[in-house]
Write a protein that holds these residues in place. Sequence first.
Motif, PDB file in Angstrom:
ATOM      1  N   SER A 287       7.175  -5.604  18.704  1.00  0.00           N
ATOM      2  CA  SER A 287       6.340  -6.761  18.386  1.00  0.00           C
ATOM      3  C   SER A 287       6.079  -6.900  16.891  1.00  0.00           C
ATOM      4  O   SER A 287       5.282  -7.743  16.474  1.00  0.00           O
ATOM      5  CB  SER A 287       5.002  -6.657  19.124  1.00  0.00           C
ATOM      6  N   CYS A 288       6.756  -6.093  16.075  1.00  0.00           N
ATOM      7  CA  CYS A 288       6.540  -6.199  14.638  1.00  0.00           C
ATOM      8  C   CYS A 288       7.164  -7.490  14.100  1.00  0.00           C
ATOM      9  O   CYS A 288       8.082  -8.049  14.701  1.00  0.00           O
ATOM     10  CB  CYS A 288       7.124  -4.994  13.906  1.00  0.00           C
ATOM     11  N   SER A 289       6.658  -7.955  12.975  1.00  0.00           N
ATOM     12  CA  SER A 289       7.212  -9.145  12.319  1.00  0.00           C
ATOM     13  C   SER A 289       6.788  -9.126  10.855  1.00  0.00           C
ATOM     14  O   SER A 289       5.831  -8.448  10.469  1.00  0.00           O
ATOM     15  CB  SER A 289       6.711 -10.428  12.982  1.00  0.00           C
ATOM     16  N   ARG A 290       7.502  -9.881  10.058  1.00  0.00           N
ATOM     17  CA  ARG A 290       7.179  -9.955   8.639  1.00  0.00           C
ATOM     18  C   ARG A 290       5.763 -10.502   8.440  1.00  0.00           C
ATOM     19  O   ARG A 290       4.998 -10.005   7.607  1.00  0.00           O
ATOM     20  CB  ARG A 290       8.196 -10.827   7.916  1.00  0.00           C
ATOM     21  N   ASP A 291       5.402 -11.525   9.204  1.00  0.00           N
ATOM     22  CA  ASP A 291       4.082 -12.140   9.055  1.00  0.00           C
ATOM     23  C   ASP A 291       2.963 -11.153   9.398  1.00  0.00           C
ATOM     24  O   ASP A 291       1.923 -11.118   8.731  1.00  0.00           O
ATOM     25  CB  ASP A 291       3.972 -13.382   9.940  1.00  0.00           C
ATOM     26  N   LYS A 292       3.158 -10.348  10.466  1.00  0.00           N
ATOM     27  CA  LYS A 292       2.124  -9.384  10.853  1.00  0.00           C
ATOM     28  C   LYS A 292       1.913  -8.337   9.775  1.00  0.00           C
ATOM     29  O   LYS A 292       0.782  -7.980   9.439  1.00  0.00           O
ATOM     30  CB  LYS A 292       2.507  -8.715  12.175  1.00  0.00           C
ATOM     31  N   ILE A 296      -1.360  -7.463   7.199  1.00  0.00           N
ATOM     32  CA  ILE A 296      -1.987  -6.160   6.969  1.00  0.00           C
ATOM     33  C   ILE A 296      -2.068  -5.863   5.477  1.00  0.00           C
ATOM     34  O   ILE A 296      -3.106  -5.421   4.957  1.00  0.00           O
ATOM     35  CB  ILE A 296      -1.192  -5.060   7.693  1.00  0.00           C
ATOM     36  N   LEU A 297      -0.995  -6.130   4.759  1.00  0.00           N
ATOM     37  CA  LEU A 297      -0.973  -5.870   3.319  1.00  0.00           C
ATOM     38  C   LEU A 297      -1.987  -6.742   2.581  1.00  0.00           C
ATOM     39  O   LEU A 297      -2.547  -6.319   1.557  1.00  0.00           O
ATOM     40  CB  LEU A 297       0.432  -6.110   2.763  1.00  0.00           C
ATOM     41  N   GLN A 298      -2.229  -7.935   3.080  1.00  0.00           N
ATOM     42  CA  GLN A 298      -3.194  -8.818   2.432  1.00  0.00           C
ATOM     43  C   GLN A 298      -4.614  -8.268   2.511  1.00  0.00           C
ATOM     44  O   GLN A 298      -5.498  -8.697   1.762  1.00  0.00           O
ATOM     45  CB  GLN A 298      -3.131 -10.220   3.054  1.00  0.00           C
ATOM     46  N   PHE A 300      -5.209  -5.139   1.831  1.00  0.00           N
ATOM     47  CA  PHE A 300      -5.261  -4.025   0.887  1.00  0.00           C
ATOM     48  C   PHE A 300      -5.995  -4.452  -0.384  1.00  0.00           C
ATOM     49  O   PHE A 300      -5.999  -5.619  -0.771  1.00  0.00           O
ATOM     50  CB  PHE A 300      -3.844  -3.585   0.501  1.00  0.00           C
ATOM     51  N   THR A 301      -6.593  -3.478  -1.040  1.00  0.00           N
ATOM     52  CA  THR A 301      -7.184  -3.731  -2.355  1.00  0.00           C
ATOM     53  C   THR A 301      -6.067  -3.813  -3.393  1.00  0.00           C
ATOM     54  O   THR A 301      -4.916  -3.409  -3.143  1.00  0.00           O
ATOM     55  CB  THR A 301      -8.151  -2.601  -2.740  1.00  0.00           C
ATOM     56  N   ALA A 302      -6.409  -4.309  -4.585  1.00  0.00           N
ATOM     57  CA  ALA A 302      -5.422  -4.411  -5.662  1.00  0.00           C
ATOM     58  C   ALA A 302      -4.857  -3.037  -6.008  1.00  0.00           C
ATOM     59  O   ALA A 302      -3.662  -2.873  -6.265  1.00  0.00           O
ATOM     60  CB  ALA A 302      -6.054  -5.058  -6.890  1.00  0.00           C
ATOM     61  N   GLU A 303      -5.729  -2.016  -5.983  1.00  0.00           N
ATOM     62  CA  GLU A 303      -5.269  -0.664  -6.283  1.00  0.00           C
ATOM     63  C   GLU A 303      -4.299  -0.156  -5.224  1.00  0.00           C
ATOM     64  O   GLU A 303      -3.284   0.480  -5.540  1.00  0.00           O
ATOM     65  CB  GLU A 303      -6.479   0.271  -6.379  1.00  0.00           C
ATOM     66  N   GLU A 304      -4.596  -0.435  -3.961  1.00  0.00           N
ATOM     67  CA  GLU A 304      -3.703  -0.003  -2.876  1.00  0.00           C
ATOM     68  C   GLU A 304      -2.362  -0.711  -2.957  1.00  0.00           C
ATOM     69  O   GLU A 304      -1.320  -0.107  -2.673  1.00  0.00           O
ATOM     70  CB  GLU A 304      -4.372  -0.269  -1.523  1.00  0.00           C
ATOM     71  N   ILE A 305      -2.378  -1.984  -3.323  1.00  0.00           N
ATOM     72  CA  ILE A 305      -1.118  -2.718  -3.486  1.00  0.00           C
ATOM     73  C   ILE A 305      -0.292  -2.084  -4.601  1.00  0.00           C
ATOM     74  O   ILE A 305       0.914  -1.845  -4.461  1.00  0.00           O
ATOM     75  CB  ILE A 305      -1.388  -4.207  -3.793  1.00  0.00           C
ATOM     76  N   ARG A 315       7.949  -1.737   0.273  1.00  0.00           N
ATOM     77  CA  ARG A 315       8.839  -1.608   1.436  1.00  0.00           C
ATOM     78  C   ARG A 315       8.079  -0.947   2.582  1.00  0.00           C
ATOM     79  O   ARG A 315       7.436   0.082   2.395  1.00  0.00           O
ATOM     80  CB  ARG A 315      10.083  -0.795   1.086  1.00  0.00           C
ATOM     81  N   VAL A 316       8.200  -1.554   3.758  1.00  0.00           N
ATOM     82  CA  VAL A 316       7.514  -1.054   4.948  1.00  0.00           C
ATOM     83  C   VAL A 316       8.532  -0.899   6.065  1.00  0.00           C
ATOM     84  O   VAL A 316       9.298  -1.838   6.355  1.00  0.00           O
ATOM     85  CB  VAL A 316       6.390  -2.016   5.398  1.00  0.00           C
ATOM     86  N   ASN A 317       8.555   0.274   6.677  1.00  0.00           N
ATOM     87  CA  ASN A 317       9.436   0.510   7.826  1.00  0.00           C
ATOM     88  C   ASN A 317       8.605   0.579   9.100  1.00  0.00           C
ATOM     89  O   ASN A 317       7.580   1.269   9.136  1.00  0.00           O
ATOM     90  CB  ASN A 317      10.203   1.823   7.658  1.00  0.00           C
ATOM     91  N   CYS A 318       9.040  -0.120  10.140  1.00  0.00           N
ATOM     92  CA  CYS A 318       8.357  -0.055  11.425  1.00  0.00           C
ATOM     93  C   CYS A 318       8.689   1.272  12.095  1.00  0.00           C
ATOM     94  O   CYS A 318       9.866   1.616  12.261  1.00  0.00           O
ATOM     95  CB  CYS A 318       8.778  -1.230  12.314  1.00  0.00           C
TER      96      CYS A 318
END
Length: 334
Positions: A287-292, A296-298, A300-305, A315-318
């Motif tokens: 059920s993963c998708s780019r939008d999901k 989640i990344l949105q 994150f704080t600026a420091e976490e980004i 880069r994120v791997n499911c």
Amino acid sequence: MLESVEVTDRYPQLGEFDFAGDDHVVPFSVEGLDVRGRIVQLGPLLDDILERHDYPEPVARLLAEACVVTVLLGTSLKFEGKFILQTRTDGPVDMLVADFTTPHSLRAYARFDAERLQQAVEAGRAGPKDLLGDGVLALTIDQGQHMQRYQGIVQLEGTSLEEAALTYFRQSEQIPTDVKLSVAKLVLPGEGGSREHWRAGGILAQFLPEAPERMRVPDLHGGDGDERDPDGAPEDDAWQELVALTGTIEPTELIDPTVGAERLLYRLFHEHGVRVFEGVRVADECSCSRDKIKGILQGFTAEEITDSVEDGAIRVNCEFCSKSYEFDPAEFGE
């Protein structure tokens, strides 16, 4: 209402719904014993999930069992939602996750310590109980946003998934339940030589008489020398006969494609009139998708980004399907 057919030894009728075979969960009822249940054999779907991660054989066996339990329970959901099985333990395989999203999507993965696993194998302690160790098994029903989640927790203290599933039903649902699981890796001939294939199967049967008192388990020993089931199972003759019949199941019968779900049900219950219902196809679908993931990344704080950026990209791997997603840090502002 689901259609049904009576299982008989006239095999052409067995395939009338075309729901038997691999990767299909088949609901059934045995009215003569007041029993309902589901049975499944997993084949190609299991190969896809396990080969994707190239798990060591002991880990693959555990995850295959988790998949069987998940589809047996998940396909019982009557609404749009998700059934999630997750273990957290102190063993070499410290996490198993399998989730089923209605109507038919299954995904799963395992986390393990390769060094501890190798040590367990060399020491001859690579059984399911050894690899899981102590911890908890959580079984969660997620009905979606704005709906309450339901979760049952079972302690894992040197127990197998089959034993833990039985404990869950006894403690959480208080429905007399019998569960059998089987997993095997087969070596089959094919073009270019032999190839390994995974197979797994399981059956879940529950005692659901119209009179609730028939399900009742004794609270205390009678004190007069009578013997009682140590698991607190009801003494009803119908349930005891069911347990005796399922006790005759050989592990190979649950995974043998030449036996099949309906034929096994016929062997077990034909004297009582077993009926099967239209099955549920199970598919390897994540059920993963780019939008999901972007959502989640949105959060994150600026420091976490900033910490997530590597070579100018995020880069994120499911963990389930191993699909990789790449994002430009600029998508998330300063």
